[in-house]
Enzyme design. Structure first.
Site, PDB file in Angstrom:
ATOM      1  N   GLY A  19      38.931  12.463  52.500  1.00  0.00           N
ATOM      2  CA  GLY A  19      38.414  13.659  51.855  1.00  0.00           C
ATOM      3  C   GLY A  19      38.724  14.890  52.677  1.00  0.00           C
ATOM      4  N   GLY A  21      37.855  19.217  52.823  1.00  0.00           N
ATOM      5  CA  GLY A  21      37.125  20.362  52.304  1.00  0.00           C
ATOM      6  C   GLY A  21      37.486  21.612  53.049  1.00  0.00           C
ATOM      7  N   GLY A  22      36.822  22.719  52.718  1.00  0.00           N
ATOM      8  CA  GLY A  22      37.136  23.987  53.353  1.00  0.00           C
ATOM      9  C   GLY A  22      36.599  24.093  54.759  1.00  0.00           C
ATOM     10  N   MET A  23      35.726  23.183  55.174  1.00  0.00           N
ATOM     11  CA  MET A  23      35.094  23.283  56.478  1.00  0.00           C
ATOM     12  C   MET A  23      35.275  22.029  57.320  1.00  0.00           C
ATOM     13  SD  MET A  23      31.156  24.467  57.156  1.00  0.00           S
ATOM     14  CE  MET A  23      30.442  22.883  56.817  1.00  0.00           C
ATOM     15  N   VAL A  26      36.989  14.388  56.078  1.00  0.00           N
ATOM     16  CA  VAL A  26      36.286  13.109  56.123  1.00  0.00           C
ATOM     17  C   VAL A  26      37.323  12.003  56.313  1.00  0.00           C
ATOM     18  CG1 VAL A  26      34.725  11.537  54.933  1.00  0.00           C
ATOM     19  CG2 VAL A  26      34.488  14.001  54.602  1.00  0.00           C
ATOM     20  N   LYS A  41      32.819  12.573  59.403  1.00  0.00           N
ATOM     21  CA  LYS A  41      32.991  13.941  58.938  1.00  0.00           C
ATOM     22  C   LYS A  41      33.216  14.819  60.157  1.00  0.00           C
ATOM     23  CE  LYS A  41      31.166  17.017  55.422  1.00  0.00           C
ATOM     24  NZ  LYS A  41      30.159  17.137  54.355  1.00  0.00           N
ATOM     25  N   ASP A 133      23.286  21.181  45.656  1.00  0.00           N
ATOM     26  CA  ASP A 133      24.639  20.837  45.211  1.00  0.00           C
ATOM     27  C   ASP A 133      24.652  19.431  44.612  1.00  0.00           C
ATOM     28  OD1 ASP A 133      27.298  21.348  44.712  1.00  0.00           O
ATOM     29  OD2 ASP A 133      27.987  20.744  46.707  1.00  0.00           O
TER      30      ASP A 133
END
Length: 649
Positions: A19, A21-23, A26, A41, A133
């Site tokens: 995975g 993401g923007g930050m 994973v 993560k 979320d």
């Protein structure tokens, strides 16, 4: 063989990226010491210098670490890579996420998943955590096919840096986002319940309730468009969906537990029709958007449009159906109107004292309550105790995260106080704190599971207290007296019989009776007659309901507050009321109060008849009264029976 670009983390072997993401990224990894697969993560190096992003990452780790629930993805370890990047490890859930499941029309399965998620959210909400979320990709499944709520990266919790949750920022996924969150306003647990409503609609029908080609359009549809209708085969769900997805938070379910109750009622009403049904293909299809789900939303001209409509929207993220949970979205500042402050406390209903302060804000009540908890002032003195301060916070804003967090803290403190009292042999004190804990659990919409656990702890404490008493000589009467008033604990009948057998209550009844009726010469005492005015202060502080007391002239129901006068001894109180009052007044002035024995009343004549320490049966369901040859029901009051207490001089 691992990619040389992968981070190096001692004790883990990185297998692959699962995975992005923007930050953070994973990874699937193997924890070498245990030979198990985990998800790691790891924060991205280029956002490490950003204070808000780093704080959000750390906020997620702290939030997850304090939430231990079978339907919330837990955390194994927090640390740093060899390059100094923060990371944490979680269970690797290989059975995918909810967006990959095809559940259209499968009502029992949908209801089962919703119950699990709502129980997880109720657990989090009671502890002051709002997820913010909730979406299909953040619901993962373990090897037992159990749904697990993941990704608390943008969760709102007590103690979070205000920069992470400032009003005017919108963070989350627009496909599931309630209108107030899209506008950048303050949110509470009802925002999560809206998202659950969207998720329920999606599972039942096989597509999202609103569809749009970009995140801006999606947010607008949630704000402006009516709640869509379900197909005829699922029409029994419409009321449930309408309440969950109401545009205004106050029109939604008040708590996750209330939503579970509504789901149970829906299933009962539906009866045989609550089965898997076929949803017509036409209902699963709508004019396809440019992409299956809105992705990262860059700010620009579109944000200006939303700002003009009162929607302060920043980066909001979702991801492809086949992706694992994303890293938390990074919000950028936008312009939005500041939401109105929470309504102040209604001064007309306020009580005098320390619990009520100028301004009537939740923060003030919570600050008072926290100090009162530290000082051990749980239920007294009046208007300067944690219970009254929490009551003020509830009446001001029952869904505020601080109100919910404080509710959990006071519940835990009452639990500990009840257990402590029973270990010390103070049955009356244990009873009143236990009953308050019950009230608090009902008020927060609990399932009763926490109260059941407290019952077990109190039963264990009772057992230990009896063991200590029976280890000493000549203490069986004291042990029998301890068991005389435990009907409120509602023990399992088998366990209660076992305890009474150990004590030998029946065999030692005569000994206990003699001890209860003999005058007490060792400790000088005085008999105190409690007036109606005295009892009124207790009833106001404790909220204790008036006992049943029969009927008077013309059929009027008698109560303690409509019988007699303030200066005379109070009547129409039960033996249980008398015990509760004794515990309360003792907490006020630091002296020990109890019901008198018959012998003490003979030695110290009293102005009226009153309840005695002596029980007339094993469960103390009936009690003896002074000047009465017959036992009386201990749970009700009588208009000629007052409240007398024995107090050490």
């Amino acid at each position: 063989m691992t990619d040389k670009t992968n981070p190096s983390i001692q004790g883990y072997r990185i297998l692959r990226v699962i995975g992005q993401g923007g930050m953070s990224t994973v990874y699937l990894a193997e924890q070498e010491s245990l030979g198990r697969k985990v998800a790691l993560k790891v924060m991205l190096a280029d956002v490490l210098a950003d204070e808000v992003s780093r704080a959000r990452f750390e906020n997620e780790a702290r939030t997850i670490a304090r939430l231990e629930h079978p339907n919330i993805v837990g955390i194994f370890e927090v640390g740093r890579t060899s390059d100094g990047l923060p990371f944490y490890s979680m269970p690797y859930l290989s059975r995918g996420h909810l967006a990959q499941r095809r559940l259209a029309g499968d009502q029992p399965k949908v209801a089962s998943i919703l119950r699990s998620l709502l129980q997880a959210l109720d657990y989090a909400h009671v502890r002051g955590v709002v997820h913010r979320d909730v979406k299909a990709e953040n619901v993962l499944f373990d090897d037992a096919d159990r749904p697990m709520l993941a990704d608390f990266g943008i969760a709102l919790r007590r103690g979070s840096n205000p920069r992470l949750t400032t009003a005017g920022l919108a963070v989350g996924s627009t496909a599931y986002m309630p209108p107030e969150q899209a506008r950048g306003q303050d949110v509470d647990r009802r925002a999560d319940l809206y998202s659950i409503g969207v998720l329920a609609w999606e599972m039942l029908v096989g597509r999202l309730p609103y569809n749009a080609g970009d995140a801006l359009s999606m947010a607008l549809r949630h704000v402006q468009e009516p709640i869509p209708r379900l197909p005829p085969a699922l029409k029994q769900w419409q009321g449930f969906i309408d309440k969950a997805m109401a545009k205004r938070p106050e029109q939604r379910f008040a708590s996750a537990q209330e939503m579970v109750d509504a789901l149970d009622a829906l299933e009962r009403r539906s009866s045989r029709s609550f089965a898997a049904v076929e949803v017509p293909t036409a209902w699963m299809q709508e004019a396809p958007p440019a992409s299956p789900r809105p992705r990262w939303l860059p700010l620009g001209a579109g944000a200006a449009v939303l700002a003009a409509l009162g929607i302060g929207l920043a980066y909001v993220a979702t991801r492809d159906d086949a992706s694992p949970p994303p890293a938390p979205a990074v919000a950028a500042t936008t312009t939005a109107p500041t939401p109105p402050a929470a309504p102040g406390y209604d001064e007309a209903q306020s009580l005098p004292g320390e619990a009520i302060v100028s301004g009537g804000s939740v923060a003030a009540y919570v600050a008072n309550a926290e100090q009162q908890l530290r000082d051990g002032r749980l239920l007294a003195p009046r208007n300067a105790n944690a219970w009254d301060s929490l009551d003020a916070a509830w009446r001001t804003n029952p869904t505020h995260p601080d109100t919910l967090r404080l509710t959990a803290a006071l519940f835990d403190a009452l639990n500990a106080a009840s257990e402590r009292a029973l270990r010390a042999g103070d049955v009356a004190g244990a009873r009143i704190t236990f009953q308050r804990a019950q009230q608090l659990d009902e008020r927060r919409g609990g399932t009763g599971a926490s109260v059941a656990l407290l019952r077990k702890r109190l039963a264990d404490a009772l057992d230990q207290r009896l063991t200590g008493l029976l280890a000493k000589p000549d203490t069986r009467p004291a042990a029998a007296a301890l068991l005389a008033d435990i009907a409120w604990l509602d023990l399992d009948p088998a366990r209660e019989r076992a305890l009474r057998t150990r004590v030998g209550t029946l065999a030692d009844n005569r000994t206990a009776t003699a001890a209860a009726t003999a005058p007490t010469a060792a400790v000088p005492i005085e008999i105190v007659a409690v007036t109606r005015a005295d009892y009124a202060r207790f009833a106001s502080a404790s909220g204790r309901a008036a006992a049943e007391c029969g009927k008077g002239f013309l059929g009027r129901k008698l109560k303690w507050n409509n019988t007699g006068s303030d200066r005379k001894p109070v009547v129409c109180v039960s033996a249980a009321d008398a015990l509760a009052y004794a515990a309360w007044i003792g907490a006020q002035d630091g002296r020990h109060y109890r019901l008198p024995s018959a012998g003490e009343l003979r030695a110290h004549p009293a102005p009226a008849a009153g309840w005695l320490t002596l029980c007339a049966d094993r469960n103390c369901g009936t009690r003896m009264v002074s000047d009465r040859p017959k036992p009386l029901d201990a749970s009700r009051g009588y208009d000629d029976i007052g409240l007398l207490l024995a107090r050490a001089r």
